[in-house]
Write a protein that holds these residues in place. Structure first.
Motif, PDB file in Angstrom:
ATOM      1  N   PRO A 212       0.809  -1.226   0.000  1.00  0.00           N
ATOM      2  CA  PRO A 212       0.000   0.000   0.000  1.00  0.00           C
ATOM      3  C   PRO A 212       0.844   1.280   0.000  1.00  0.00           C
ATOM      4  CG  PRO A 212      -0.893  -1.596   1.545  1.00  0.00           C
ATOM      5  CD  PRO A 212       0.405  -2.160   1.077  1.00  0.00           C
ATOM      6  N   ILE A 213       1.957   1.280   0.762  1.00  0.00           N
ATOM      7  CA  ILE A 213       2.799   2.483   0.800  1.00  0.00           C
ATOM      8  C   ILE A 213       3.460   2.703  -0.555  1.00  0.00           C
ATOM      9  CG2 ILE A 213       4.854   3.512   1.842  1.00  0.00           C
ATOM     10  CD1 ILE A 213       4.124   2.102   4.438  1.00  0.00           C
ATOM     11  N   GLY A 214       3.972   1.620  -1.144  1.00  0.00           N
ATOM     12  CA  GLY A 214       4.580   1.741  -2.463  1.00  0.00           C
ATOM     13  C   GLY A 214       3.575   2.171  -3.521  1.00  0.00           C
ATOM     14  N   LEU A 215       2.331   1.699  -3.386  1.00  0.00           N
ATOM     15  CA  LEU A 215       1.276   2.098  -4.334  1.00  0.00           C
ATOM     16  C   LEU A 215       1.023   3.594  -4.249  1.00  0.00           C
ATOM     17  CD1 LEU A 215      -1.042   1.539  -6.311  1.00  0.00           C
ATOM     18  CD2 LEU A 215      -2.485   0.948  -4.341  1.00  0.00           C
ATOM     19  N   TRP A 216       0.912   4.112  -3.037  1.00  0.00           N
ATOM     20  CA  TRP A 216       0.622   5.532  -2.878  1.00  0.00           C
ATOM     21  C   TRP A 216       1.783   6.393  -3.383  1.00  0.00           C
ATOM     22  CZ3 TRP A 216      -2.840   8.936  -2.946  1.00  0.00           C
ATOM     23  CH2 TRP A 216      -2.645  10.212  -2.413  1.00  0.00           C
ATOM     24  N   ARG A 217       2.981   5.990  -3.049  1.00  0.00           N
ATOM     25  CA  ARG A 217       4.143   6.759  -3.511  1.00  0.00           C
ATOM     26  C   ARG A 217       4.277   6.705  -5.028  1.00  0.00           C
ATOM     27  NH1 ARG A 217       8.534   4.765   1.113  1.00  0.00           N
ATOM     28  NH2 ARG A 217       7.748   6.119   2.806  1.00  0.00           N
ATOM     29  N   GLY A 218       4.014   5.523  -5.582  1.00  0.00           N
ATOM     30  CA  GLY A 218       4.086   5.388  -7.031  1.00  0.00           C
ATOM     31  C   GLY A 218       3.052   6.245  -7.730  1.00  0.00           C
ATOM     32  N   LEU A 219       1.839   6.283  -7.183  1.00  0.00           N
ATOM     33  CA  LEU A 219       0.786   7.114  -7.775  1.00  0.00           C
ATOM     34  C   LEU A 219       1.140   8.595  -7.688  1.00  0.00           C
ATOM     35  CD1 LEU A 219      -2.438   5.312  -6.452  1.00  0.00           C
ATOM     36  CD2 LEU A 219      -1.563   5.320  -8.789  1.00  0.00           C
ATOM     37  N   GLN A 220       1.713   9.000  -6.567  1.00  0.00           N
ATOM     38  CA  GLN A 220       2.122  10.399  -6.422  1.00  0.00           C
ATOM     39  C   GLN A 220       3.177  10.785  -7.455  1.00  0.00           C
ATOM     40  OE1 GLN A 220       3.138  10.267  -2.145  1.00  0.00           O
ATOM     41  NE2 GLN A 220       1.628  11.899  -1.851  1.00  0.00           N
ATOM     42  N   ALA A 221       4.020   9.837  -7.793  1.00  0.00           N
ATOM     43  CA  ALA A 221       5.128  10.136  -8.702  1.00  0.00           C
ATOM     44  C   ALA A 221       4.681  10.268 -10.150  1.00  0.00           C
ATOM     45  CB  ALA A 221       6.199   9.045  -8.591  1.00  0.00           C
ATOM     46  N   ILE A 222       3.620   9.558 -10.540  1.00  0.00           N
ATOM     47  CA  ILE A 222       3.277   9.516 -11.975  1.00  0.00           C
ATOM     48  C   ILE A 222       1.928  10.144 -12.310  1.00  0.00           C
ATOM     49  CG2 ILE A 222       4.609   7.389 -12.282  1.00  0.00           C
ATOM     50  CD1 ILE A 222       1.885   5.914 -12.420  1.00  0.00           C
ATOM     51  N   SER A 223       1.127  10.477 -11.297  1.00  0.00           N
ATOM     52  CA  SER A 223      -0.247  10.900 -11.571  1.00  0.00           C
ATOM     53  C   SER A 223      -0.387  12.411 -11.560  1.00  0.00           C
ATOM     54  CB  SER A 223      -1.217  10.294 -10.540  1.00  0.00           C
ATOM     55  OG  SER A 223      -1.161   8.889 -10.569  1.00  0.00           O
ATOM     56  N   SER A 224      -1.349  12.894 -12.302  1.00  0.00           N
ATOM     57  CA  SER A 224      -1.691  14.316 -12.287  1.00  0.00           C
ATOM     58  C   SER A 224      -2.505  14.615 -11.032  1.00  0.00           C
ATOM     59  CB  SER A 224      -2.517  14.666 -13.522  1.00  0.00           C
ATOM     60  OG  SER A 224      -3.774  14.004 -13.478  1.00  0.00           O
ATOM     61  N   PRO A 225      -2.638  15.897 -10.658  1.00  0.00           N
ATOM     62  CA  PRO A 225      -3.458  16.238  -9.479  1.00  0.00           C
ATOM     63  C   PRO A 225      -4.891  15.738  -9.601  1.00  0.00           C
ATOM     64  CG  PRO A 225      -2.110  18.111 -10.132  1.00  0.00           C
ATOM     65  CD  PRO A 225      -1.938  17.076 -11.195  1.00  0.00           C
ATOM     66  N   GLU A 226      -5.451  15.762 -10.820  1.00  0.00           N
ATOM     67  CA  GLU A 226      -6.826  15.286 -11.013  1.00  0.00           C
ATOM     68  C   GLU A 226      -6.934  13.796 -10.725  1.00  0.00           C
ATOM     69  OE1 GLU A 226      -5.180  17.099 -13.176  1.00  0.00           O
ATOM     70  OE2 GLU A 226      -6.268  19.018 -13.183  1.00  0.00           O
ATOM     71  N   GLN A 227      -5.912  13.033 -11.102  1.00  0.00           N
ATOM     72  CA  GLN A 227      -5.953  11.586 -10.886  1.00  0.00           C
ATOM     73  C   GLN A 227      -5.736  11.212  -9.426  1.00  0.00           C
ATOM     74  OE1 GLN A 227      -2.954  10.736 -13.782  1.00  0.00           O
ATOM     75  NE2 GLN A 227      -4.429  10.087 -15.352  1.00  0.00           N
ATOM     76  N   LEU A 228      -5.159  12.122  -8.644  1.00  0.00           N
ATOM     77  CA  LEU A 228      -4.974  11.885  -7.212  1.00  0.00           C
ATOM     78  C   LEU A 228      -6.120  12.449  -6.377  1.00  0.00           C
ATOM     79  CD1 LEU A 228      -1.156  12.638  -6.791  1.00  0.00           C
ATOM     80  CD2 LEU A 228      -2.275  10.406  -6.726  1.00  0.00           C
ATOM     81  N   SER A 229      -7.030  13.169  -7.022  1.00  0.00           N
ATOM     82  CA  SER A 229      -8.150  13.771  -6.314  1.00  0.00           C
ATOM     83  C   SER A 229      -9.338  12.813  -6.285  1.00  0.00           C
ATOM     84  CB  SER A 229      -8.572  15.074  -7.002  1.00  0.00           C
ATOM     85  OG  SER A 229      -9.798  15.544  -6.470  1.00  0.00           O
TER      86      SER A 229
END
Length: 475
Positions: A212-229
């Motif tokens: 789960p931690i790696g998933l969140w960090r990975g998403l933060q690294a590659i995703s746009s703000p809209e995709q993290l919202s």
């Protein structure tokens, strides 16, 4: 042994098993009641898992993971809405509908819709309901066959048309043989395969990205703000509309004939209470893990996908050995067939039972039911081949149309509201028409117009025109 050979062996064994179940079920099918509701003798495990498999069609495995892959965290509202819809259906609707169906000897959902009124009014309701079911399910089943085409195309050098014909043929054979018993037992097998797929592949993907931690960090690294919202690009009232509209897809669960017949077929209230636990657990695991798979795919798949609905197959190829990959391919085909067979059966009941009425004593109309299934299966195959569309949008249209046409009537009737029989047909007509109208318009925020507005208008109309109890009606 090559991948193609392994997949073929697994699928052949799987298909033979389904047909054998159909032959077994044929021995238990002697009347229309047996064919359409299994003689009202369905146990809790079969009822719950077959319901889940029938509702979670190809879109739950292919489209839900694709949505999470494409849009990011905002897909969570689809999951929440569907859990609330199916959970509410099982916890509130199921016990009431099972009790009503057993007391009144109801066979189809149309029997529930046309419970009151003059014979002329009941007849009009039955005819229109049958037309709605047939219209929606031809397109709904066609999407399942398109899902089968994508599954085969990802594995074999086979044309889409050939794949659709193959999948449709298998569904047709075992549905014709055993009716409701065959559909329910095969759906249970298919539901368990889907559960295995939803546990295995997302778990491996989550391990691959570092938990789960790696998933969140990975998403933060590659995703746009809209995709993290959680609301995508929407803010303020637009965000509220997006959340409400997306969650509103759960309302469709209250009007799906192929699902509600499972409640009508349960043998007792005790069976209902046990089935509730199985069904809700299944939905939380399968739908939730498909969202996880899509989010993990954002990190693991570095090349853009021309068709995001192929994500499941791409992840299977990259994370699993051949044999397990073949089993998961069978799971996808399970999702497809478990919905298609139930919908074909309900469409047959719409003609053989709802339109033609109760058979005379000693009259057996199984041949009519089987003929209707064959014709509708052929129409759905033709639509899948000659009028292709993406799985998600077409499923959501049919799901919303059935939910808006039937859901308000079902909810209010089971709540004890004394509906005006003359308003049921106009309500269903308005629900269907508005859904079609909004579907043809540009998308609204969260598709709130298509998913919520028709349902609410019909609900309010029926409640506002309900019959008042007189002194002689009170106990």
């Amino acid at each position: 042994m090559s991948k193609e050979t392994t997949v073929v062996i697994v699928l052949v064994v799987y298909k033979i098993t389904l047909i054998l179940i159909g032959l077994w079920a044929q021995r238990r099918t002697h009347s229309n009641t047996d064919f359409f509701v299994g003689g009202r003798a369905l146990g809790p495990f079969v009822a719950s898992i077959s319901y889940a498999a029938s509702s979670a069609s190809a879109w739950s495995i292919l489209s839900l993971s694709a949505a999470a892959f494409t849009f990011g965290l905002s897909t969570i509202w689809m999951f929440v809405g569907l859990i609330l819809g199916h959970g509410g259906s099982w916890l509130w609707l199921a016990p009431r509908l099972q009790r009503l169906a057993a007391a009144e000897k109801l066979v189809t959902l149309t029997d529930v819709l046309a419970l009151d009124g003059t014979e002329r009014t009941k007849r009009a309701i039955r005819l229109f309901a049958a037309a709605v079911v047939t219209f929606c399910f031809v397109f709904y089943v066609a999407t399942q066959f398109m899902g089968a085409g994508k599954a085969f195309a990802s594995t074999f050098d086979m044309s889409m048309s050939t794949s659709i014909l193959l999948g449709g043929g298998i569904v047709l054979i075992y549905t014709l043989l055993g009716g409701f018993w065959a559909v329910s037992v095969t759906d249970t097998l298919q539901g368990m395969l889907m559960l295995v797929a939803a546990l295995l592949l997302p778990a491996l993907a989550l391990i691959e990205v570092g938990g789960p931690i790696g998933l969140w960090r990975g998403l933060q690294a590659i995703s746009s703000p809209e995709q993290l919202s959680l609301t995508g690009p929407n803010v303020g009232l637009m965000a509220l509309g997006f959340v409400v509209g997306t969650m509103a897809m759960g309302l469709g669960a209250f009007g799906q004939p192929h699902l509600l017949t499972r409640f009508m077929a349960l043998k007792s209230q005790k069976a209902v209470r046990t089935a509730q636990k199985f069904a809700i657990f299944w939905f939380v695991v399968v739908l939730g893990n498909m969202v996880v798979l899509g989010l993990c795919g954002r990190i693991l798949i570095t090349q853009p996908l021309a068709d995001p609905e192929q994500l499941f197959f791409v992840m299977t190829d990259s994370l699993l050995p051949t044999v397990l990959g073949a089993i998961l391919l069978a799971a996808v085909l399970s999702a497809i067939m478990s919905t298609a067979d139930s919908q074909l059966l309900v469409s047959a009941s719409a003609v053989a039972h709802d339109v033609m009425g109760e058979p005379d004593e000693g009259e057996n109309r199984l041949w009519v039911s089987r003929l209707v299934i064959a014709v509708l299966c052929g129409l759905s195959v033709a639509v899948a081949i000659y009028l292709p569309s993406d799985i998600f949008s077409r499923v959501m249209f049919a799901w919303g149309a059935l939910g808006s046409a039937f859901g308000p009537v079902v909810l209010l009737r089971l709540a004890g509201v004394r509906l005006n029989p003359k308003m049921i047909l106009p309500s269903m007509l308005i629900g269907l028409s508005l859904t079609i109208l909004f579907y043809l318009q540009p998308n609204s925020i969260g598709d709130i117009l298509e998913r919520l507005v028709p349902f609410l208008i019909c609900f309010i109309l029926l409640y506002a025109t309900k019959l008042k109890f007189t002194q002689k009606d009170t106990p």
